[in-house]
Design a protein around this motif. Sequence first.
Motif, short mmCIF file in Angstrom:
data_model
loop_
_atom_site.label_atom_id
_atom_site.label_comp_id
_atom_site.label_asym_id
_atom_site.label_seq_id
_atom_site.Cartn_x
_atom_site.Cartn_y
_atom_site.Cartn_z
N ARG A 131 0.91 -1.25 -0.17
CA ARG A 131 -0.09 0.40 0.11
C ARG A 131 0.70 1.42 0.26
O ARG A 131 1.71 0.51 0.95
CB ARG A 131 -1.14 0.17 1.50
CG ARG A 131 -1.69 -1.13 1.38
CD ARG A 131 -2.91 -1.59 2.90
NE ARG A 131 -3.84 -2.03 2.82
CZ ARG A 131 -4.96 -2.44 3.49
NH1 ARG A 131 -4.74 -2.31 5.13
NH2 ARG A 131 -5.22 -3.06 3.12
N LYS A 132 0.39 2.17 -1.09
CA LYS A 132 1.51 3.19 -1.21
C LYS A 132 1.55 3.88 0.43
O LYS A 132 0.51 4.35 0.61
CB LYS A 132 1.31 4.50 -2.80
CG LYS A 132 1.61 5.06 -2.42
CD LYS A 132 1.22 6.43 -3.30
CE LYS A 132 1.71 7.31 -4.32
NZ LYS A 132 1.50 8.06 -5.98
N LEU A 133 2.96 3.86 0.13
CA LEU A 133 3.00 4.50 2.20
C LEU A 133 3.01 6.14 1.64
O LEU A 133 2.70 6.88 2.77
CB LEU A 133 4.66 5.22 1.88
CG LEU A 133 5.03 3.15 3.17
CD1 LEU A 133 6.39 3.10 3.12
CD2 LEU A 133 4.47 2.91 3.86
N HIS A 134 3.57 6.85 0.37
CA HIS A 134 3.88 8.41 0.64
C HIS A 134 2.36 8.95 -0.38
O HIS A 134 2.75 8.47 -2.03
CB HIS A 134 5.67 8.44 0.26
CG HIS A 134 6.13 8.63 0.78
ND1 HIS A 134 6.61 7.12 1.52
CD2 HIS A 134 6.14 8.63 2.18
CE1 HIS A 134 7.81 6.95 1.69
NE2 HIS A 134 7.53 7.47 2.75
N LEU A 135 1.67 9.54 -0.62
CA LEU A 135 0.36 9.90 -0.62
C LEU A 135 0.90 11.09 -1.42
O LEU A 135 1.61 12.33 -1.02
CB LEU A 135 -1.58 10.19 -0.45
CG LEU A 135 -1.72 9.22 0.73
CD1 LEU A 135 -2.79 9.27 1.43
CD2 LEU A 135 -1.52 7.70 -0.71
N PHE A 136 0.57 11.61 -3.28
CA PHE A 136 1.26 12.24 -4.01
C PHE A 136 0.33 13.19 -3.38
O PHE A 136 -0.83 13.87 -4.02
CB PHE A 136 1.04 11.46 -5.10
CG PHE A 136 1.26 12.87 -6.50
CD1 PHE A 136 2.43 13.58 -6.16
CD2 PHE A 136 0.92 13.20 -7.49
CE1 PHE A 136 2.41 14.38 -6.98
CE2 PHE A 136 0.76 13.48 -7.97
CZ PHE A 136 2.11 14.47 -8.68
N ASP A 137 0.57 14.55 -2.74
CA ASP A 137 -0.09 15.73 -2.45
C ASP A 137 1.24 17.17 -2.53
O ASP A 137 1.47 17.22 -1.94
CB ASP A 137 -0.20 15.82 -0.51
CG ASP A 137 -1.64 14.83 -0.41
OD1 ASP A 137 -2.02 14.04 -1.39
OD2 ASP A 137 -2.13 14.53 0.53
N VAL A 138 0.38 17.35 -3.80
CA VAL A 138 1.59 18.51 -4.41
C VAL A 138 1.05 19.66 -4.68
O VAL A 138 -0.12 19.25 -5.50
CB VAL A 138 2.39 18.36 -5.66
CG1 VAL A 138 3.00 16.43 -4.74
CG2 VAL A 138 1.79 17.07 -6.78
N LEU A 152 -7.45 8.75 -0.78
CA LEU A 152 -6.15 7.43 -0.26
C LEU A 152 -5.78 7.70 1.09
O LEU A 152 -5.66 8.38 1.50
CB LEU A 152 -5.76 7.47 -1.31
CG LEU A 152 -6.04 6.90 -3.09
CD1 LEU A 152 -4.75 7.07 -3.20
CD2 LEU A 152 -6.69 6.08 -2.83
N THR A 153 -6.07 6.22 1.34
CA THR A 153 -4.87 6.08 2.81
C THR A 153 -3.27 5.79 2.98
O THR A 153 -3.68 4.93 1.84
CB THR A 153 -5.92 5.04 3.94
OG1 THR A 153 -7.22 5.88 4.57
CG2 THR A 153 -5.07 5.18 5.37
N ALA A 154 -2.80 6.35 3.65
CA ALA A 154 -0.79 6.06 3.19
C ALA A 154 -1.61 4.10 3.55
O ALA A 154 -1.87 4.13 4.72
CB ALA A 154 -0.68 6.76 3.43
N GLY A 155 -0.60 3.36 3.36
CA GLY A 155 -0.05 2.45 3.49
C GLY A 155 0.90 2.61 4.78
O GLY A 155 1.23 3.28 5.63
N ASP A 156 0.99 1.19 5.60
CA ASP A 156 2.38 2.05 6.73
C ASP A 156 3.62 0.36 6.87
O ASP A 156 4.11 0.54 8.49
CB ASP A 156 1.44 1.76 8.32
CG ASP A 156 0.62 0.38 8.67
OD1 ASP A 156 0.97 -0.49 7.73
OD2 ASP A 156 -0.44 0.19 9.56
N GLY A 157 3.66 0.12 5.66
CA GLY A 157 4.58 -0.40 6.17
C GLY A 157 5.46 -1.05 4.62
O GLY A 157 4.63 -0.89 3.65
N LEU A 158 7.17 -0.70 5.28
CA LEU A 158 7.78 -1.59 3.98
C LEU A 158 7.17 -2.92 3.30
O LEU A 158 6.86 -3.64 4.19
CB LEU A 158 9.03 -1.14 3.73
CG LEU A 158 10.08 -1.95 4.94
CD1 LEU A 158 10.61 -3.34 4.48
CD2 LEU A 158 11.18 -0.90 5.05
N THR A 159 7.59 -2.91 1.75
CA THR A 159 7.17 -4.44 1.81
C THR A 159 8.65 -4.36 0.59
O THR A 159 8.83 -4.12 -0.22
CB THR A 159 5.79 -4.08 0.85
OG1 THR A 159 5.03 -3.88 1.45
CG2 THR A 159 5.68 -5.46 -0.43
N VAL A 160 9.07 -6.11 1.27
CA VAL A 160 10.17 -7.06 0.55
C VAL A 160 9.52 -8.37 -0.04
O VAL A 160 9.44 -8.83 1.02
CB VAL A 160 11.55 -6.13 1.41
CG1 VAL A 160 12.46 -7.59 0.74
CG2 VAL A 160 11.64 -5.04 1.35
#
Length: 318
Positions: A131-138, A152-160
């Motif tokens: 889930r995309k961590l950093h939402l595109f607010d520009v 959208l709601t941001a995710g809360d973890g990295l994915t490997v």
Amino acid sequence: MSTIQSGLPVALVQLCATEDAALNQRQAEAWLERAVQEAPGGVRPRLLMLPEVWNAPYAVDRFAAFAEPIPEPGADLTQGASASLAMVARLARRHGVAVIAGSIPEQGEAGRIYNTATVIDPRGVLLAKHRKLHLFDVDVPGGICFRESDTLTAGDGLTVLSGSNDPLGTGLSDPPNLGLLICYDIRFPELALLMQQRHGCTLLACPAAFNTTTGPRHWHLVMRARAIDTQCFVLACSSARPQGDGYPSYGHSLVVDPWGTVIAEAGEGEQVLHAQLDLSQVALARQAIPTGDQRRRDVYRLSDAAVGGQPDDGVEGS
């Protein structure tokens, strides 16, 4: 599958979504079929990739209407509730190929909508979701203004995804550890560095939709910078530039090697971008310029809060 030394043929599918969900699925399937069938030199890709939000218009007010449920890793997607991912999973099984299935709007818990990327194995099974961590607010003066957080709601973890036991079916003697990011995530170098330093990534995948404001300024710079920072291969699959109205995607999907060299680049329109990844270059780059051994951990260090600062195998985050 026979084991090969270090070469991984990949294909990035750069396409443009419409307002018709069924049409988007049909078009994506046709392009994926083309990616498999028309590989240069007859070397069929072992890994396919789609761009960010390929099943829907990239528009804040349209994400909810196109959102689909996505199960947790381990699920068979071929008959799942997500029509878009079921199509991709059936294609993956049909051709025995893994797919980084870009991202789609995900209908999450409690009515939340996420921008979610997935990885599907050659059996059609979900290997990872991010889930995309950093939402595109520009808001760029004279350029793009966009706020993903309005919907959208941001995710809360990295994915490997660990390469252990070769879940992607690459046939490589040393399968890659894959780090998954989505578009704006790539601008935050700490995330990519954590994937490389703490989780051993050799390959980063970034489905994206940079636009005609940010793309000319930063697209090549950011993708090459993350490749150099991490000494990883970077796959950056973009959506295509629309012919008429709509989100002005930049296109120019890229494959960047661990030295920061662009080894394959698409144009603006719909197309398949093929490349061959010589993963032995990762070790060569890290040996020649050993930044991994030269970091001053007595002065600074990264902290991986999502897993308590400790490396782990498999998939972290969601």
